[in-house]
Design an enzyme around this catalytic site. Sequence first.
Site, PDB file in Angstrom:
ATOM      1  N   GLU A  80      19.995  41.540  35.440  1.00 52.39           N
ATOM      2  CA  GLU A  80      21.054  40.548  35.228  1.00 52.39           C
ATOM      3  C   GLU A  80      20.947  39.924  33.850  1.00 52.39           C
ATOM      4  O   GLU A  80      21.943  39.810  33.114  1.00 52.39           O
ATOM      5  CB  GLU A  80      20.957  39.459  36.304  1.00 52.39           C
ATOM      6  CG  GLU A  80      22.014  38.381  36.179  1.00 52.39           C
ATOM      7  CD  GLU A  80      23.396  38.960  36.310  1.00 52.39           C
ATOM      8  OE1 GLU A  80      24.092  39.062  35.280  1.00 52.39           O
ATOM      9  OE2 GLU A  80      23.772  39.337  37.425  1.00 52.39           O
TER      10      GLU A  80
ATOM     11  N   ASP B  38      23.738  40.406  30.814  1.00 56.00           N
ATOM     12  CA  ASP B  38      24.447  39.254  30.261  1.00 56.00           C
ATOM     13  C   ASP B  38      24.273  39.154  28.741  1.00 56.00           C
ATOM     14  O   ASP B  38      25.240  38.958  28.000  1.00 56.00           O
ATOM     15  CB  ASP B  38      23.940  37.967  30.913  1.00 56.00           C
ATOM     16  CG  ASP B  38      24.332  37.845  32.375  1.00 56.00           C
ATOM     17  OD1 ASP B  38      25.251  38.556  32.802  1.00 56.00           O
ATOM     18  OD2 ASP B  38      23.703  37.038  33.095  1.00 56.00           O
TER      19      ASP B  38
ATOM     20  N   SER C 271      29.161  40.594  37.207  1.00 55.38           N
ATOM     21  CA  SER C 271      28.218  40.014  36.250  1.00 55.38           C
ATOM     22  C   SER C 271      28.463  40.506  34.835  1.00 55.38           C
ATOM     23  O   SER C 271      28.089  39.828  33.877  1.00 55.38           O
ATOM     24  CB  SER C 271      26.777  40.388  36.633  1.00 55.38           C
ATOM     25  OG  SER C 271      26.297  39.565  37.654  1.00 55.38           O
TER      26      SER C 271
END
Length: 572
Positions: free
Chosen positions: A265, A269, A464
């Site tokens: 994650e 990002d 995400s």
Amino acid sequence: MAKLPRLAEHPRSVLPGSEKSPVVSISTDGAPAAKPASSSAKVTVSVIVKRKQPLKTKKLGKERFTRAEFGKLHAADPDSVKLVKQFAKEFNLKVEADPKQVARRTVQLTGTNADMQKAFGVQLMQTVINGQKYRVREGSITLPAGLIGSVTAVLGLDNRPQAVPHFRIRKAIAAATPGAGGIQPHAGSAGVSYTPVQVAQAYGFPSGASGTGQTIGIIELGGGYRTADITAYFKSIGQTPPSVTAVSVDGGKNAPSNANSADGEVMLDIEVAAAVAPGAKIVVYFTPNTDKGFIDAITTAVHDTTNKPSVISISWGGPESSWTTQSMNALDAACQTAAALGVTITVASGDNGSTDGVSDGANHADFPASSPHVLACGGTMLDATGSTINSEVVWNEQASGEGATGGGVSNVFPLPSWQSSAKVPAPTVSGGGRGVPDVSGDADPNTGYIIRVDGQTSVIGGTSAVAPLWAGLIAVANQMSGKSAGFINPAIYAAKAASSFNDITSGNNGGFTAGPGWDACTGLGSPNAPALIKLLGGVSTTPVTPTKPPKKPKPPKKPKPPKKPKPKAPKK
């Protein structure tokens, strides 16, 4: 202010919205599943107090405040802060020093479990969830009646996990290999993959803008990054590695471990946001995965006057039904503050279709995407060649177990005025109505993003990826317009904004089907970047760097008068 009576002597009242559901605990060693928490162990809670004056939320997006104006009108109510400090003293709790206490409306108190139980009228238990020990509570928090109305939330008594990251790693993929111009998209056994730069190209991000001068804040509730991975990744796509700074909130740390962890994650990002806005600075706010940590991280980022993020990306969340009402209201209030100060917040809408992974079979919106003060980001399956989109449909791979875009209707937040013409389906409860998502972008892991995590190259999707993609786009728009876009929802729902999106009209996420205009799968659609940037006050062409005006020529110096010749002495 007159001398305050002892709060400990007041009758007790329930803190509205503090009801906490029982936890399902499993013991792996034959011991009781739950037992009283150690009475001497220390815990820190965040007490959120009311504002001096309520914000006029209907004006957000149209009006904004300077930090000085905001502090004068909408920071913590001083009398409420005094009451909380008096309460802390009476119940043997320590008030933690925090220079942003008033701006964040957050008073942090530390004490033993025994003192916390007395102060807040709860029983703290220790239990095991998925093999990990947690401190939990059930039922409501009670406070002395004199604090009700002044205190809006008490967070941190329970530290069970609050949210999950919304990323999906593609199950089957041929190895990603660098080509002459960096990593290239390739056909794998399960689909096609893109670099974030190639996704941005498909959506028309201007090649001449980079987000220079902007800071993108990223909220992370776990995982970490390695600078060596960031350096190697950006070298592979032909870009200069970004400036990445880690900020610790509530003891959260940059703690990378392995590619199967929340590191996926964090790296998704950072790499997506920085690749599409290569001139922007990246600041990652690491915090524990609790409601307290989540909210404290957002308020810390919004009030970070050192790094000054103009846009904040959030890729974590959970079904509205998994949150307490006080936590949702506190987090939404933090997002209201961001909107009032001109900070955009982009949030992933979830990866489990319209049910959001809840087993009751009903439709559920994901929070904080369902907050009416964020830009909720849904997911598509993108087929593009260069700047040409060949097709784009709703992301739904539930048949193969690879997820689907979240989306639906909030059961907590009412329909915002700016969404009143979007034909949002009716909520299942009378108090709800806010439609999710607002916008969308490529999220299907089968048309996913080539990402480096802990030395490994993977193809990753999920909503995400869409939150940092939009955060990067906002940063670029901010650079091009010379001002922060802030809360853009009212502007993008206006009729004139339709051309700013690629309308997605095919596919479904389980309970909802895409169609012309807004829908509960992909919102208004994926970005048509040039038109959107123009809508937000920028220009749709490559910005021209302003040149400094020429210096005024200095006035000519006045000529010096000629020197008078000295008379010569007469010859003898």
